[in-house]
Design a protein around this motif. Structure first.
Motif, PDB file in Angstrom:
ATOM      1  N   UNK A 216       0.827  -1.204   0.000  1.00 51.34           N
ATOM      2  CA  UNK A 216       0.000   0.000   0.000  1.00 51.34           C
ATOM      3  C   UNK A 216       0.864   1.257   0.000  1.00 51.34           C
ATOM      4  N   UNK A 217       1.962   1.236   0.751  1.00 49.85           N
ATOM      5  CA  UNK A 217       2.866   2.391   0.758  1.00 49.85           C
ATOM      6  C   UNK A 217       3.384   2.687  -0.650  1.00 49.85           C
ATOM      7  N   UNK A 218       3.703   1.622  -1.402  1.00 54.88           N
ATOM      8  CA  UNK A 218       4.189   1.810  -2.765  1.00 54.88           C
ATOM      9  C   UNK A 218       3.112   2.429  -3.651  1.00 54.88           C
ATOM     10  N   UNK A 219       1.882   1.971  -3.475  1.00 57.31           N
ATOM     11  CA  UNK A 219       0.768   2.547  -4.246  1.00 57.31           C
ATOM     12  C   UNK A 219       0.557   4.003  -3.865  1.00 57.31           C
ATOM     13  N   UNK A 267       9.414   7.298  -2.693  1.00 59.05           N
ATOM     14  CA  UNK A 267       9.418   6.299  -1.619  1.00 59.05           C
ATOM     15  C   UNK A 267       8.586   6.776  -0.434  1.00 59.05           C
ATOM     16  N   UNK A 268       7.818   5.851   0.141  1.00 58.31           N
ATOM     17  CA  UNK A 268       7.134   6.069   1.409  1.00 58.31           C
ATOM     18  C   UNK A 268       7.638   5.026   2.389  1.00 58.31           C
ATOM     19  N   UNK A 278      10.725  -5.254   4.472  1.00 53.32           N
ATOM     20  CA  UNK A 278       9.905  -5.373   3.273  1.00 53.32           C
ATOM     21  C   UNK A 278      10.148  -4.185   2.332  1.00 53.32           C
ATOM     22  N   UNK A 279      10.175  -4.470   1.046  1.00 51.48           N
ATOM     23  CA  UNK A 279      10.298  -3.429   0.020  1.00 51.48           C
ATOM     24  C   UNK A 279       9.333  -3.777  -1.114  1.00 51.48           C
ATOM     25  N   UNK A 280       8.399  -2.889  -1.386  1.00 49.52           N
ATOM     26  CA  UNK A 280       7.459  -3.083  -2.496  1.00 49.52           C
ATOM     27  C   UNK A 280       7.758  -2.048  -3.569  1.00 49.52           C
ATOM     28  N   UNK A 281       7.762  -2.490  -4.824  1.00 45.03           N
ATOM     29  CA  UNK A 281       8.037  -1.594  -5.950  1.00 45.03           C
ATOM     30  C   UNK A 281       6.846  -1.657  -6.894  1.00 45.03           C
ATOM     31  N   UNK A 282       6.116  -0.549  -6.978  1.00 45.78           N
ATOM     32  CA  UNK A 282       4.918  -0.459  -7.803  1.00 45.78           C
ATOM     33  C   UNK A 282       5.223   0.420  -9.016  1.00 45.78           C
TER      34      UNK A 282
END
Length: 295
Positions: A216-219, A267-268, A278-282
């Protein structure tokens, strides 16, 4: 005084301090935002594409000029700026002193999406994941509600195309991988995506949280304007370094090579567990469509 009368008085006192808002007002707002977002790039996106075009030549310059011309035509003619009019992502910042009345919030949001996609002649792309049967109205929307202080309500509408969404990744790094691992994950995601997400891309990154909240942070990062920087200096430096490394990949606009593969990286960040990173890339394509309104 009876308990019944006391309860009524308490409710009257409580409601007098609250802002009352019918959910239909939010639904109408979603309708307006969806209609605008479907036909226009954000001003920051247009500026970023123009700056990218000024840096390029040859096929990459031609591709960027064509993208800008397409955006101008779509906005002038009020036509979809991309054939993939996206999954409707709605972010609602809801003040905790707001009392919602009327239909359930999700129903009101879906009603706004349903009418906007019909009236705008936008493609309806939402279906059952197994049967692949289309819902025929682009609902349900993906609704995210964040409670905030006060009585302010901000609605953000982000139509998310899936050519770029499909190129997104989630990494569960170990803490020892640290900053270098975060940057490496961001750059690797763009490198593996290549030309498929219609570059130049905008990269939203979530750092921390848990498996679900990181995504969600990536979004949420994609609702920022290209060119903005995270207020934390250490996070802003990750954004800058990742952008520099991505633009050295020579993927370029639409995969033709060149200096600009990404318009920006945003980045958030949120606290996480001592055992994880954790690292999310959107990934967002060049077609950044995001509209906001405060009610």
């Amino acid at each position: 005084m009876s308990k019944e009368k006391l309860c009524i008085l308490q409710k009257l006192f409580y409601n007098s301090r609250m802002r009352t808002l019918d959910t239909s007002v939010i639904g109408e707002c979603v309708y307006r935002l969806a209609r605008r977002a479907g036909t226009a790039l954000t001003p920051a996106c247009r500026t970023a594409l123009e700056r990218a075009a000024a840096r390029e030549e040859g096929a990459a310059r031609f591709a960027l000029d064509t993208l800008l011309e397409n955006a101008r035509t779509a906005q002038n003619e009020r036509m979809p700026v991309c054939q993939d009019t996206g999954m409707a992502v709605v972010l609602l910042e809801l003040g905790q002193e707001v009392h919602l009345t009327g239909a359930p919030l999700a129903d009101a949001v879906d009603d706004g999406v349903r009418r906007a996609y019909a009236d705008g002649y936008f493609r309806k792309s939402i279906c059952d994941p197994l049967t692949r049967v289309n819902t025929l109205d682009n609902t349900p929307a993906h609704l995210h509600v964040e409670l905030t202080q006060g009585e302010r309500v901000q609605v953000t509408f982000l139509p998310k195309g899936f050519g770029s969404e499909n190129m997104s990744r989630l990494y569960m790094l170990t803490p020892s991988q640290g900053r270098a691992g975060i940057v490496r994950s961001i750059v690797e995601t763009v490198r593996l995506a290549g030309s498929r997400p219609c570059p130049p891309v905008f990269v939203g990154v979530g750092i921390g949280g848990a498996f679900d909240s990181c995504a969600f942070l990536a979004k949420k990062a994609l609702t920022r304007d290209p060119g903005s920087r995270n207020p934390r200096e250490d996070v802003a430096s990750i954004e800058a370094e990742a952008l520099e490394q991505i633009n050295a990949l020579d993927i370029g606009a639409q995969g033709f090579g060149g200096r600009v593969t990404a318009l920006d990286v945003a980045c958030e960040i949120a606290p996480t567990h001592i055992a994880g990173l954790p690292v999310a890339v959107n990934i967002q394509c060049h077609c950044i469509r995001c509209e906001k309104e405060v009610l």
